[in-house]
Design a protein around this motif. Structure first.
Motif, PDB file in Angstrom:
ATOM      1  N   ARG A  45      73.609  89.401  59.581  1.00 21.05           N
ATOM      2  CA  ARG A  45      74.853  89.322  58.840  1.00 21.05           C
ATOM      3  C   ARG A  45      74.717  90.208  57.622  1.00 21.05           C
ATOM      4  O   ARG A  45      73.645  90.376  57.075  1.00 21.05           O
ATOM      5  CB  ARG A  45      75.129  87.904  58.343  1.00 21.05           C
ATOM      6  N   GLY A  69      72.550  75.833  74.458  1.00 16.38           N
ATOM      7  CA  GLY A  69      73.306  76.735  73.595  1.00 16.38           C
ATOM      8  C   GLY A  69      73.016  76.680  72.119  1.00 16.38           C
ATOM      9  O   GLY A  69      72.910  77.702  71.462  1.00 16.38           O
ATOM     10  N   SER A  70      72.901  75.488  71.567  1.00 12.53           N
ATOM     11  CA  SER A  70      72.845  75.464  70.111  1.00 12.53           C
ATOM     12  C   SER A  70      71.414  75.388  69.584  1.00 12.53           C
ATOM     13  O   SER A  70      71.177  75.179  68.414  1.00 12.53           O
ATOM     14  CB  SER A  70      73.724  74.350  69.552  1.00 12.53           C
ATOM     15  N   LEU A 107      83.597  70.764  72.502  1.00 19.58           N
ATOM     16  CA  LEU A 107      82.535  71.646  72.038  1.00 19.58           C
ATOM     17  C   LEU A 107      83.007  72.687  71.045  1.00 19.58           C
ATOM     18  O   LEU A 107      82.251  73.130  70.192  1.00 19.58           O
ATOM     19  CB  LEU A 107      81.835  72.283  73.231  1.00 19.58           C
ATOM     20  N   GLU A 108      84.263  73.061  71.170  1.00 20.89           N
ATOM     21  CA  GLU A 108      84.808  73.984  70.169  1.00 20.89           C
ATOM     22  C   GLU A 108      84.764  73.357  68.786  1.00 20.89           C
ATOM     23  O   GLU A 108      84.739  74.029  67.782  1.00 20.89           O
ATOM     24  CB  GLU A 108      86.247  74.374  70.529  1.00 20.89           C
ATOM     25  N   TYR A 119      81.440  82.555  70.757  1.00 21.66           N
ATOM     26  CA  TYR A 119      82.501  82.658  71.757  1.00 21.66           C
ATOM     27  C   TYR A 119      83.380  81.413  71.737  1.00 21.66           C
ATOM     28  O   TYR A 119      84.606  81.495  71.739  1.00 21.66           O
ATOM     29  CB  TYR A 119      81.902  82.856  73.153  1.00 21.66           C
ATOM     30  N   LEU A 120      82.741  80.267  71.702  1.00 24.58           N
ATOM     31  CA  LEU A 120      83.509  79.018  71.797  1.00 24.58           C
ATOM     32  C   LEU A 120      84.205  78.641  70.499  1.00 24.58           C
ATOM     33  O   LEU A 120      85.263  78.037  70.506  1.00 24.58           O
ATOM     34  CB  LEU A 120      82.602  77.866  72.235  1.00 24.58           C
ATOM     35  N   GLN A 121      83.581  78.991  69.389  1.00 22.78           N
ATOM     36  CA  GLN A 121      84.155  78.578  68.106  1.00 22.78           C
ATOM     37  C   GLN A 121      84.805  79.771  67.438  1.00 22.78           C
ATOM     38  O   GLN A 121      84.145  80.600  66.847  1.00 22.78           O
ATOM     39  CB  GLN A 121      83.067  77.971  67.244  1.00 22.78           C
ATOM     40  N   LYS A 122      86.102  79.768  67.527  1.00 21.68           N
ATOM     41  CA  LYS A 122      86.819  80.988  67.133  1.00 21.68           C
ATOM     42  C   LYS A 122      86.669  81.318  65.646  1.00 21.68           C
ATOM     43  O   LYS A 122      86.984  82.414  65.219  1.00 21.68           O
ATOM     44  CB  LYS A 122      88.283  80.873  67.538  1.00 21.68           C
ATOM     45  N   ASP A 123      86.181  80.355  64.882  1.00 20.53           N
ATOM     46  CA  ASP A 123      86.092  80.624  63.442  1.00 20.53           C
ATOM     47  C   ASP A 123      84.793  81.309  63.003  1.00 20.53           C
ATOM     48  O   ASP A 123      84.660  81.694  61.859  1.00 20.53           O
ATOM     49  CB  ASP A 123      86.308  79.335  62.638  1.00 20.53           C
ATOM     50  N   ILE A 124      83.821  81.436  63.898  1.00 21.51           N
ATOM     51  CA  ILE A 124      82.631  82.203  63.514  1.00 21.51           C
ATOM     52  C   ILE A 124      82.647  83.553  64.212  1.00 21.51           C
ATOM     53  O   ILE A 124      82.430  83.627  65.411  1.00 21.51           O
ATOM     54  CB  ILE A 124      81.270  81.567  63.915  1.00 21.51           C
ATOM     55  N   HIS A 153      75.765  90.793  53.729  1.00 15.99           N
ATOM     56  CA  HIS A 153      76.202  90.017  52.576  1.00 15.99           C
ATOM     57  C   HIS A 153      76.360  91.032  51.451  1.00 15.99           C
ATOM     58  O   HIS A 153      75.480  91.859  51.250  1.00 15.99           O
ATOM     59  CB  HIS A 153      75.116  88.971  52.259  1.00 15.99           C
ATOM     60  N   ARG A 190      85.142  71.630  76.842  1.00 14.67           N
ATOM     61  CA  ARG A 190      85.291  72.803  75.984  1.00 14.67           C
ATOM     62  C   ARG A 190      86.018  72.460  74.688  1.00 14.67           C
ATOM     63  O   ARG A 190      85.653  72.923  73.611  1.00 14.67           O
ATOM     64  CB  ARG A 190      86.067  73.855  76.774  1.00 14.67           C
ATOM     65  N   ASN A 237      75.998  66.850  69.886  1.00 16.19           N
ATOM     66  CA  ASN A 237      74.853  67.715  70.160  1.00 16.19           C
ATOM     67  C   ASN A 237      73.635  66.910  70.621  1.00 16.19           C
ATOM     68  O   ASN A 237      72.903  67.336  71.497  1.00 16.19           O
ATOM     69  CB  ASN A 237      74.495  68.552  68.933  1.00 16.19           C
ATOM     70  N   ARG A 274      84.406  89.757  72.450  1.00 17.68           N
ATOM     71  CA  ARG A 274      84.510  88.482  73.155  1.00 17.68           C
ATOM     72  C   ARG A 274      83.661  88.510  74.417  1.00 17.68           C
ATOM     73  O   ARG A 274      84.162  88.805  75.501  1.00 17.68           O
ATOM     74  CB  ARG A 274      85.974  88.194  73.516  1.00 17.68           C
ATOM     75  N   ASN A 288      77.978  80.185  70.854  1.00 15.34           N
ATOM     76  CA  ASN A 288      78.704  79.434  69.830  1.00 15.34           C
ATOM     77  C   ASN A 288      79.828  80.260  69.217  1.00 15.34           C
ATOM     78  O   ASN A 288      80.899  79.746  68.944  1.00 15.34           O
ATOM     79  CB  ASN A 288      77.744  78.952  68.739  1.00 15.34           C
ATOM     80  N   GLN A 320      71.942  67.611  74.149  1.00  9.52           N
ATOM     81  CA  GLN A 320      70.618  68.217  74.090  1.00  9.52           C
ATOM     82  C   GLN A 320      69.562  67.135  74.013  1.00  9.52           C
ATOM     83  O   GLN A 320      69.330  66.553  72.968  1.00  9.52           O
ATOM     84  CB  GLN A 320      70.558  69.167  72.896  1.00  9.52           C
ATOM     85  N   ALA A 363      73.383  74.326  58.242  1.00  6.74           N
ATOM     86  CA  ALA A 363      72.637  75.580  58.129  1.00  6.74           C
ATOM     87  C   ALA A 363      73.118  76.376  56.923  1.00  6.74           C
ATOM     88  O   ALA A 363      72.340  76.936  56.154  1.00  6.74           O
ATOM     89  CB  ALA A 363      72.800  76.400  59.407  1.00  6.74           C
ATOM     90  N   ILE A 411      70.874  77.746  66.596  1.00  8.25           N
ATOM     91  CA  ILE A 411      71.449  77.259  65.335  1.00  8.25           C
ATOM     92  C   ILE A 411      70.557  76.177  64.741  1.00  8.25           C
ATOM     93  O   ILE A 411      70.267  76.153  63.556  1.00  8.25           O
ATOM     94  CB  ILE A 411      72.875  76.686  65.537  1.00  8.25           C
ATOM     95  N   SER A 449      79.871  71.905  67.066  1.00  9.63           N
ATOM     96  CA  SER A 449      78.690  72.255  66.302  1.00  9.63           C
ATOM     97  C   SER A 449      79.027  72.616  64.862  1.00  9.63           C
ATOM     98  O   SER A 449      78.194  73.122  64.128  1.00  9.63           O
ATOM     99  CB  SER A 449      77.894  73.355  67.006  1.00  9.63           C
ATOM    100  N   ILE A 493      76.513  71.079  62.395  1.00 11.47           N
ATOM    101  CA  ILE A 493      75.222  71.761  62.360  1.00 11.47           C
ATOM    102  C   ILE A 493      75.336  73.057  61.570  1.00 11.47           C
ATOM    103  O   ILE A 493      74.488  73.392  60.747  1.00 11.47           O
ATOM    104  CB  ILE A 493      74.711  72.078  63.785  1.00 11.47           C
ATOM    105  N   ARG A 494      76.417  73.782  61.808  1.00 12.15           N
ATOM    106  CA  ARG A 494      76.614  75.032  61.071  1.00 12.15           C
ATOM    107  C   ARG A 494      76.766  74.772  59.583  1.00 12.15           C
ATOM    108  O   ARG A 494      76.255  75.512  58.751  1.00 12.15           O
ATOM    109  CB  ARG A 494      77.833  75.783  61.594  1.00 12.15           C
ATOM    110  N   ASP A 527      81.255  86.447  62.363  1.00 15.75           N
ATOM    111  CA  ASP A 527      80.686  87.369  61.391  1.00 15.75           C
ATOM    112  C   ASP A 527      79.213  87.699  61.632  1.00 15.75           C
ATOM    113  O   ASP A 527      78.489  88.073  60.740  1.00 15.75           O
ATOM    114  CB  ASP A 527      80.898  86.845  59.966  1.00 15.75           C
ATOM    115  N   TRP A 528      78.775  87.522  62.873  1.00 16.89           N
ATOM    116  CA  TRP A 528      77.401  87.867  63.227  1.00 16.89           C
ATOM    117  C   TRP A 528      77.399  89.030  64.180  1.00 16.89           C
ATOM    118  O   TRP A 528      78.279  89.171  65.007  1.00 16.89           O
ATOM    119  CB  TRP A 528      76.728  86.672  63.921  1.00 16.89           C
TER     120      TRP A 528
END
Lengths: 212, 212
Positions: B51, B120-121, A117-118, B75-80, B53, A114, A73, B37, B73, A77, A128, B124, A121, A124-125, B82-83
């Motif tokens: 979110r 992008g980030s 980048l996947e 889109y790219l990170q399939k594990d998030i 809770h 890609r 990052n 997506r 983020n 950035q 957070a 975050i 971050s 960072i998450r 929940d927003w």
């Protein structure tokens, strides 16, 4: 040696892999200093990102574990350049990807970019998420999360134990009080340079309601 | 119209730009629901990420302003996933970039991908920075930062005023106490659907020592 370069072997050609070299670092050594333009791929050990506030104090380290990219990052950035990366374990091994290599062989390829980048971050998450726990759940909840999320094979290494007090934003005596409580509850055991996790489930119960 | 599509005009061909369409949303409407997506490029208004809770409570919104990409983020990170993204101002205008468009015209081009990711980030990081302030400086410091970092043309819009209590992790009465203090000090003025900033310098002074 097969698999020596981890996911790099998936994304780079054999010729490029052959030319990569692995660097070794020792506890306390900087992997990435301010304004260095490179990223690292971590193979062994734990690394943390430190910042200095008011000249002296180290504030909230982000931790890196093997198979993570370090500095991605910051590289992309241009406005974040105030973190340094330091080896927290006795031995750290990493592949250094310098600016020339990144620009010529990695960041001009959309698939590779890609892929990185996947995975990029996540740290960072994690930071957070940790701060959310700290502000909503308090220092002990955050401590439990820090131990769990930054451990490798059930151990969380640190450079100085007092670094953890800075991360938790508590004084030294409160850090020892919280450590004592977690030891007493059978969650952890404290050694000279690491915390050993004894009961993962109990630690998780502290922070799971704040998890997202 | 010249410049109508903001930075998208810099990175996409004229032919592609011609085929983009702008969608309008109203206060409270979702721009991005769970598991959708796509990403959005915001042209007008403020959007926040919410979110849930424990079924009910909204926790820490991230705010988006014009010329930012929303959902990148996720889109790219399939594990998030929940927003959700919700319009906070009366009128919100955004370009919707769906999966097909992203994969065919944007994310297979390293230059475009990098351009977007360089921007992008930021959100975050802004969130992480805010939580650091919350935990180290307290609710009022965080409130001052939230107002400053989420305002457009000196106004911070909100959907319900109580959302801000959730962000600050304080009760309703504490929110009104803090608001009263900032009003009394001449920093802000509170309207029905927004906070007007009256004195930026005074607000900044609250959080500048926690800034990084």
């Amino acid at each position: 040696m097969k698999g020596e370069f981890g996911v790099l072997e998936k994304i780079l050609s054999k010729d490029l892999i052959k030319n990569l070299s692995i660097r070794e670092y020792h506890r306390g050594e900087f992997l990435l200093a301010l304004d260095e333009r490179k990223i690292l791929y971590l193979l062994e050990g734990t690394v943390y990102a430190v910042r200095y506030h008011d000249g002296e104090k180290i504030i909230h380290p982000y931790f890196f574990k093997p198979n993570q990219f370090i500095g991605i990052n910051m590289y992309l950035q241009k406005d974040i350049r105030d973190w340094e990366m330091v080896a927290a374990t006795k031995k750290v091994r990493a592949v250094v990807l310098d600016e020339k290599f990144l620009e010529e062989h990695m960041f001009n390829d959309a698939k590779i970019l890609r892929f990185i980048l996947e995975r990029g971050s996540g740290v960072i998450r994690q930071g957070a998420r940790g701060f959310f726990m700290r502000s909503h759940g308090g220092a002990k909840v955050f401590f439990a999360f820090i131990i769990m999320s930054n451990s490798v094979d059930g151990k969380m290494h640190f450079l100085k134990y007092n670094d953890i007090a800075h991360v938790l934003n508590v004084g030294r005596s409160m850090l020892y009080k919280l450590t004592g409580e977690l030891v007493h509850e059978g969650c952890i055991e404290k050694n000279k340079d690491c915390i050993n996790i004894l009961d993962e489930e109990k630690l998780k119960r502290y922070y799971e309601e704040y998890m997202y």
